[in-house]
Design an enzyme around this catalytic site. Structure first.
Site, PDB file in Angstrom:
ATOM      1  N   GLY A  49       0.806  -1.213   0.000  1.00 15.05           N
ATOM      2  CA  GLY A  49       0.000   0.000   0.000  1.00 15.05           C
ATOM      3  C   GLY A  49       0.838   1.261   0.000  1.00 15.05           C
ATOM      4  CB  CYS A  50       4.206   2.057   0.904  1.00 13.60           C
ATOM      5  SG  CYS A  50       3.702   1.950   2.628  1.00 13.60           S
TER       6      CYS A  50
END
Length: 136
Positions: A49-50
């Site tokens: 998610g980064c």
């Protein structure tokens, strides 16, 4: 309540007038973050998610929470340092009680991070909470 180390950051940021100074301070914090053991940079510690590559590895000692972290982006490494100050040395049971968005808001970071960085920051906080929950 946030850790004393985080409260020091809040006090320091109170004297910084503009975003560029805060941004530079966060980057400097990332530069001073201890290097993470490369052996810990494995799929299990990678935060999804980064936009950047991010690794977080929990370290629980005598019921106190801390973590090792690293990123390939300097601003993100600085955000890891901020999160480390927020959570390090708290009892594992208190990690979930920290309102990270509100605490980080005290630094004036929220309105200046891109949506990708904000999403990544949320993903890091969720991973930290997950680690603490599993250890509790």
């Amino acid at each position: 309540m946030a850790s004393p180390a985080f409260e020091e950051i809040v006090e320091d940021f109170a004297f910084l007038d503009d975003w560029e100074d805060r941004y530079a301070t966060v980057i400097d914090m990332g530069k001073s973050l201890p290097d993470m053991d490369p052996a810990l940079k494995v799929p299990a510690t990678k935060v999804e998610g980064c936009a950047s590559q991010v690794w977080l590895h929990p370290e629980i000692t005598e019921g106190r929470f801390s973590f090792a972290g690293d990123s390939d982006a300097m601003i993100v490494k600085g955000l890891i340092a901020v999160l480390s100050a927020l959570y390090t040395d708290l009892p594992v049971s208190e990690v979930a009680t920290i309102d990270a968005p509100a605490e980080l808001g005290r630094l004036g970071l929220n309105e200046h991070l891109s949506s990708q960085r904000s999403n990544g920051l949320r993903a890091m906080v969720e991973r930290i909470r997950q680690y603490a929950s599993e250890a509790a």
